[in-house]
Design a protein around this motif. Sequence first.
Motif, PDB file in Angstrom:
ATOM      1  N   ARG A  33      -2.116  52.405  12.895  1.00 52.05           N
ATOM      2  CA  ARG A  33      -2.305  52.095  14.295  1.00 52.05           C
ATOM      3  C   ARG A  33      -1.482  53.044  15.170  1.00 52.05           C
ATOM      4  N   SER A  34      -2.053  53.463  16.300  1.00 49.68           N
ATOM      5  CA  SER A  34      -1.332  54.412  17.165  1.00 49.68           C
ATOM      6  C   SER A  34       0.061  53.931  17.533  1.00 49.68           C
ATOM      7  N   SER A  35       0.173  52.654  17.916  1.00 48.84           N
ATOM      8  CA  SER A  35       1.493  52.185  18.345  1.00 48.84           C
ATOM      9  C   SER A  35       2.483  52.219  17.184  1.00 48.84           C
ATOM     10  N   ALA A  36       1.990  52.019  15.969  1.00 45.26           N
ATOM     11  CA  ALA A  36       2.873  52.080  14.795  1.00 45.26           C
ATOM     12  C   ALA A  36       3.346  53.510  14.583  1.00 45.26           C
TER      13      ALA A  36
ATOM     14  N   THR B  73       3.596  55.800  16.882  1.00 42.79           N
ATOM     15  CA  THR B  73       4.551  56.094  17.952  1.00 42.79           C
ATOM     16  C   THR B  73       5.921  55.525  17.605  1.00 42.79           C
TER      17      THR B  73
ATOM     18  N   ALA C 220       8.114  50.896  30.248  1.00 37.84           N
ATOM     19  CA  ALA C 220       7.006  50.432  29.404  1.00 37.84           C
ATOM     20  C   ALA C 220       7.036  51.140  28.057  1.00 37.84           C
TER      21      ALA C 220
ATOM     22  N   TYR D 195       8.776  49.843  24.821  1.00 37.97           N
ATOM     23  CA  TYR D 195       8.244  48.646  24.155  1.00 37.97           C
ATOM     24  C   TYR D 195       8.556  48.589  22.668  1.00 37.97           C
ATOM     25  N   ALA D 196       8.195  49.658  21.970  1.00 38.97           N
ATOM     26  CA  ALA D 196       8.304  49.622  20.507  1.00 38.97           C
ATOM     27  C   ALA D 196       9.745  49.560  20.023  1.00 38.97           C
TER      28      ALA D 196
ATOM     29  N   PRO E 115       8.519  36.974  21.937  1.00 39.16           N
ATOM     30  CA  PRO E 115       7.874  36.366  23.104  1.00 39.16           C
ATOM     31  C   PRO E 115       8.595  35.124  23.639  1.00 39.16           C
TER      32      PRO E 115
ATOM     33  N   GLU F 148      -1.218  52.155  24.181  1.00 38.09           N
ATOM     34  CA  GLU F 148      -1.076  52.123  22.722  1.00 38.09           C
ATOM     35  C   GLU F 148      -0.288  53.339  22.243  1.00 38.09           C
TER      36      GLU F 148
ATOM     37  N   VAL G 277       3.016  50.609  22.838  1.00 31.87           N
ATOM     38  CA  VAL G 277       2.712  49.207  23.120  1.00 31.87           C
ATOM     39  C   VAL G 277       1.651  48.736  22.119  1.00 31.87           C
ATOM     40  N   ASN G 278       1.972  47.718  21.356  1.00 35.24           N
ATOM     41  CA  ASN G 278       0.964  47.170  20.462  1.00 35.24           C
ATOM     42  C   ASN G 278      -0.008  46.352  21.313  1.00 35.24           C
ATOM     43  N   THR G 279      -1.097  47.007  21.718  1.00 32.86           N
ATOM     44  CA  THR G 279      -1.978  46.390  22.722  1.00 32.86           C
ATOM     45  C   THR G 279      -2.601  45.106  22.196  1.00 32.86           C
ATOM     46  N   ARG G 280      -2.822  45.055  20.889  1.00 30.52           N
ATOM     47  CA  ARG G 280      -3.405  43.850  20.316  1.00 30.52           C
ATOM     48  C   ARG G 280      -2.457  42.662  20.497  1.00 30.52           C
ATOM     49  N   ASN G 281      -1.198  42.872  20.204  1.00 33.18           N
ATOM     50  CA  ASN G 281      -0.228  41.783  20.338  1.00 33.18           C
ATOM     51  C   ASN G 281      -0.057  41.327  21.785  1.00 33.18           C
ATOM     52  N   VAL G 282       0.029  42.286  22.709  1.00 33.49           N
ATOM     53  CA  VAL G 282       0.258  41.849  24.092  1.00 33.49           C
ATOM     54  C   VAL G 282      -0.967  41.144  24.660  1.00 33.49           C
TER      55      VAL G 282
ATOM     56  N   LEU H 146      -0.912  37.624  23.293  1.00 33.77           N
ATOM     57  CA  LEU H 146       0.103  36.836  23.975  1.00 33.77           C
ATOM     58  C   LEU H 146      -0.363  36.440  25.375  1.00 33.77           C
TER      59      LEU H 146
END
Lengths: 267, 320
Positions: A84-87, A89, A114, A117-118, A124, B196, B200-205, B208
């Motif tokens: 996954r892209s965010s992973a 990153t 922003a 984030y990671a 939450p 993404e 930012v893990n767009t799926r998770n946000v 939520l």
Amino acid sequence: MSAAVNGAVRAATAPALELRGVTHHFGGLRALCGVDLTVAPGELAGIIGPNGAGKTTVFNLITGVYKPSKGNILFNGADITGLRSSAITSMGIARTFQNIRLFKELTVLDNVRAAHYARMKVNPLEALFHAGRHRAEEKRVTEQSRALLDKFGLGALAGEYSRNLPYGLQRRLEILRAAATGPSFMLLDEPAAGMHPGEVEQLMAFILELKRELALTVLLIEHQMRLVMGMCTHIVVLDFGMVIADGPPEQVRSDPKVREAYMGSAR
Amino acid sequence: MSTLRKYLPLKGAAAAVFILALAVSRYGLLDNYIQLILMLIGINLILTLSLNLINGYMGEFSVGHAGFMAAGAYVSSILSVKVLAACAPFWAFPCAVLAGGAAAGAVGLVVAVPSFKTRGDYLAIVTLAFSMIVKSVIENIDAVGGPRGFLGMEKLTTLPWVCFWVIVTVWIIRNFIYSRFGRGILAVREDEIAAELTGVNTRNVKMLAFVVSSFFAGVAGGLYAHLLQYISPGTFDIIKSTEMLVMVYLGGVGSIAGSIMGATAYTVLLEALRPLGVWRMAVMPLLLILLMIFRPRGIMGFREARWLVPGSERDGGVKR
Ligand SMILES: Nc1ncnc2c1ncn2[C@@H]1O[C@H](COP(=O)(O)OP(=O)(O)O)[C@@H](O)[C@H]1O
Ligand SMILES: [Mg+2]
């Protein structure tokens, strides 16, 4: 035991980034064909090639926007193909885009925040109930973001909407946003596109400074040969999805295949 | 210490409003009709904030929020009629409402899944279809009255309870927005791919956001059910979802202050127009049309009232 030692030694000497036989198709169009590419840690490497050569596609594959049809991508020795892209990153690869993609309706500061984030750890429930750990992390991230903006000349504009920045500063902010993800490796897609020669000088100095400060390995795309020749220590030339030359600038410049590919678009 | 001082006024105001609501309801300081309107404003405000999270802050377009509301209304009503009725201490009602919210939240989790791949118009259609599914599922369960509806709830919704839930909703949604997850959904709204790629893990946000949003729609449903003491599948049809849209787009997308204005103005207007009879329902769509033409982002679109912004965040978080 010795396997662990071997692993550590290999990791230390492994290339920062490695593409092995990467091929990518868009429907019937073959955008990349058997691309091999290696970037050593700490390098400032460049990808050049005419429009449509597949340079941006290389970045999109590295950052997981697409999954390659064939081949593997390794980052610090670990296979990241198809993650996954965010992973990707959060493993330490950050990038910018050929056409600036800022969060336009967010402030300069929030663009940078922003991107933390990671690296943030709060869950939450802590965030929703405003737990102490959440407040402390917010404070730390806000301070770090401001420090980054101050250091690289955007501090005074922190509260401005990013869409209101002049073009050159938008480029700069996009690079800082990428830097805020905490990368060890940065991919810059035509950072100098659309800039005046004077601005380009400044931008290049900025990139070098950032690279030094954050101890980055950098791979940048540029389609004007002149720019990369002066800066990069290692250049890869792409044409029609294939690597036609790979080496130090002098060697690449004198390569007849490169001259041919650049006929007409050479400057 | 300085944070304490910054937060205190808002906390103090919330406490004062709550105590006032207690007093009003205890000593009958306002007549019942006014109290009813105030309660409706509160419930509508919760719905508006809930929908604003998805449509305003995250930039998606849900037209099916009545489905979440229905889930909350039915679950909390069933609980309070069939399980809690016999031995109801004062905390039984908030528990029933909480359970309604949780049930709606679970449904929201399911609806979030298509949002991973689908955006814009297509996701709007998915949410619409989802709310129709909820409606027809309820219509076909005889145990809860099917299309005839469900009743037997006591009138447990009072002004202080509505007030309590409004404060909780505003507080939690604000916390959410000014957090890493909140910036995550704003980033998704601005540019999902860039979000993404900045980690930012767009799926998770998204998940939520849908859970939090549907939870509060469910809470509003629970309060509504225990106010009217009667619910039916027809209560939660497309008209209900449209009302929520009007309130969001009237007050302002991406704004808590806007949500407060939108919910208040719309509820009061609808009451004021009561003499018009059935025609008053034509006012709502007309309002929507005028809004889209003249003020597509609403009164407060993307702006926030200063007193609602956490002290550390004022002036774009740049105050030094
Ligand atoms: N998402 C896509 N869908 C279809 N074709 C694409 C897509 N992205 C790029 N291409 C095609 O792949 C080729 C390489 O594009 P690109 O990597 O953007 O080139 P460069 O960045 O070198 O100018 C081009 O022919 C382009 O039209
Ligand atoms: Mg390109």
